[in-house]
Scaffold this motif. Structure first.
Motif, PDB file in Angstrom:
ATOM      1  N   ILE A   1      -7.974  -4.499 -10.884  1.00 13.94           N
ATOM      2  CA  ILE A   1      -6.632  -4.234 -10.210  1.00 13.94           C
ATOM      3  C   ILE A   1      -6.537  -5.030  -9.048  1.00 13.94           C
ATOM      4  N   ARG A   2      -5.645  -5.796  -8.799  1.00 14.79           N
ATOM      5  CA  ARG A   2      -5.312  -6.955  -7.642  1.00 14.79           C
ATOM      6  C   ARG A   2      -5.282  -5.975  -6.300  1.00 14.79           C
ATOM      7  N   GLN A   3      -5.709  -6.491  -5.213  1.00 16.81           N
ATOM      8  CA  GLN A   3      -5.569  -5.657  -4.075  1.00 16.81           C
ATOM      9  C   GLN A   3      -4.491  -6.656  -3.036  1.00 16.81           C
ATOM     10  N   TYR A   4      -3.493  -5.881  -2.317  1.00 17.34           N
ATOM     11  CA  TYR A   4      -2.861  -6.414  -1.358  1.00 17.34           C
ATOM     12  C   TYR A   4      -2.920  -5.639  -0.095  1.00 17.34           C
ATOM     13  N   SER A   5      -2.163  -6.335   0.756  1.00 16.51           N
ATOM     14  CA  SER A   5      -1.860  -5.721   2.141  1.00 16.51           C
ATOM     15  C   SER A   5      -0.578  -4.923   1.983  1.00 16.51           C
TER      16      SER A   5
ATOM     17  N   LYS B   1      -4.705  -2.032   0.450  1.00 13.98           N
ATOM     18  CA  LYS B   1      -5.874  -1.901   1.166  1.00 13.98           C
ATOM     19  C   LYS B   1      -5.778  -0.801   2.188  1.00 13.98           C
ATOM     20  N   GLU B   2      -4.763  -1.030   2.810  1.00 13.06           N
ATOM     21  CA  GLU B   2      -4.793  -0.125   4.123  1.00 13.06           C
ATOM     22  C   GLU B   2      -4.837   1.245   4.091  1.00 13.06           C
TER      23      GLU B   2
ATOM     24  N   VAL C   1      -3.658   3.383  -5.092  1.00  8.61           N
ATOM     25  CA  VAL C   1      -3.200   2.516  -6.504  1.00  8.61           C
ATOM     26  C   VAL C   1      -1.506   2.649  -6.331  1.00  8.61           C
ATOM     27  N   TRP C   2      -0.821   1.602  -6.208  1.00 12.39           N
ATOM     28  CA  TRP C   2       0.392   1.736  -6.372  1.00 12.39           C
ATOM     29  C   TRP C   2       1.183   1.069  -7.603  1.00 12.39           C
ATOM     30  N   ARG C   3       2.270   1.448  -8.068  1.00 15.52           N
ATOM     31  CA  ARG C   3       2.803   1.186  -9.363  1.00 15.52           C
ATOM     32  C   ARG C   3       4.208   0.645  -9.091  1.00 15.52           C
TER      33      ARG C   3
ATOM     34  N   PRO D   1       0.099   8.585  13.099  1.00 16.93           N
ATOM     35  CA  PRO D   1       0.028   8.770  11.546  1.00 16.93           C
ATOM     36  C   PRO D   1      -0.989   7.524  11.091  1.00 16.93           C
ATOM     37  N   LEU D   2      -1.212   7.920  10.016  1.00 15.62           N
ATOM     38  CA  LEU D   2      -2.260   6.689   9.131  1.00 15.62           C
ATOM     39  C   LEU D   2      -1.088   5.730   8.629  1.00 15.62           C
ATOM     40  N   ALA D   3      -1.724   4.783   8.260  1.00 15.72           N
ATOM     41  CA  ALA D   3      -0.998   3.553   7.770  1.00 15.72           C
ATOM     42  C   ALA D   3      -0.134   3.921   6.638  1.00 15.72           C
TER      43      ALA D   3
END
Length: 275
Positions: free
Chosen positions: A79-83, A98-99, A103-105, A131-133
């Motif tokens: 699975i590719r990782q992105y910001s 990453k933050e 896993v997002w779709r 709040p978190l990211a």
């Protein structure tokens, strides 16, 4: 893959029906294994097709093409990782953001197309000072429709957008406001308890997703035992208790007490919404 099948092969060298090769032994009269074009063709194509599947072109001057192809193919399965600030603008399959370590779709509807969390819009108990990211404060503030397009799409998809006047009347509900072309208002979830949707015990009306209801206290009365009556305007109440008359003043009766709300024991968390 084809196994060697010439008459001079070594039978069952690697187990039943798994032949192999031999260099032969002239002294012992053992011939070397004859080779065949079919076997070489199979070896060539097995290796070449892995290289090509990995995006390469067979190159006779390279000794690392098979390794590179295998690494590429393994990477394509990962699975590719992105910001969260640089998400893909096209569907490249599931991604790791990453933050937020999620896993997002890819999501597509009449209101939003792009990557977002499957938890987008979920009210949560914030356990950190800020709040978190993956979260935004649910205290009635406004957000950019562009920066938070996924959350704004969620609100529209689920019919949770009210006018400002209705939002104010139902403050505490899980409702949003279409402020203007660029911004929207999020819910203010402070000072309310969560309750699951279903039939309301008081009104027997169905509770819709995100709906708000003010606090209530179950109807009840406090009575006085025995037979009695108010004696005078000052508030003396005569009660016949076991044949004797006992006078009670208004001050001895149950009166107003407590605070401004009926609430169970609870723990406070910062109200946040998952983006």
């Amino acid at each position: 893959m084809k196994r060697i099948s010439t008459a001079t092969k070594v039978v069952d060298k690697f187990g039943a029906n798994k032949p192999g090769f031999t260099n032969g032994n002239a002294v012992a009269g053992v011939p070397a294994t004859d080779l065949e074009s079919d076997w070489f063709d199979h070896v060539q194509e097995e290796i070449s097709r892995v290289i090509e599947a990995g995006g390469g072109v067979v190159d006779g001057s390279s000794y690392t093409q098979l390794l590179t192809a295998i690494q590429s193919l393994i990477g394509s399965l990962s699975i590719r990782q992105y910001s969260i600030t640089a998400l893909p603008t096209a569907d490249v399959g599931p991604i790791i953001v990453k933050e937020v370590c999620e896993v997002w779709r890819w999501s597509a509807s009449a209101y939003f197309t792009g990557y977002r969390s499957p938890l987008c819009g979920r009210p949560m108990d914030g356990h950190t000072t800020t709040p978190l990211a993956s979260e935004i404060s649910a205290v009635g503030g406004t957000l950019s429709k562009t920066a938070y397009a996924g959350l704004w799409g969620y609100a529209q998809e689920n019919g949770l957008v009210l006018t400002q006047a209705n939002w104010t009347t139902n403050i505490g509900g899980h409702y949003f406001v279409d402020v203007d072309a660029a911004t929207f208002r999020v819910p203010d979830l402070r000072n309310v308890f969560r309750r699951y949707s279903g039939t309301d015990a008081d009104t027997l009306a169905a509770r819709a997703l995100g709906s708000y209801k003010a606090d209530t206290l179950k109807s009840h009365v406090h009575g006085l035992g025995g037979n009695g009556a108010w004696v005078d305007a000052s508030g003396t109440y005569a009660v016949n208790a076991g044949g004797a008359t006992v006078n009670l003043s208004r001050s001895t009766l149950t009166g107003a007490a407590g605070t401004a709300e009926t609430a169970p024991r609870h723990t406070a968390f910062n109200p946040v919404i998952h983006i």
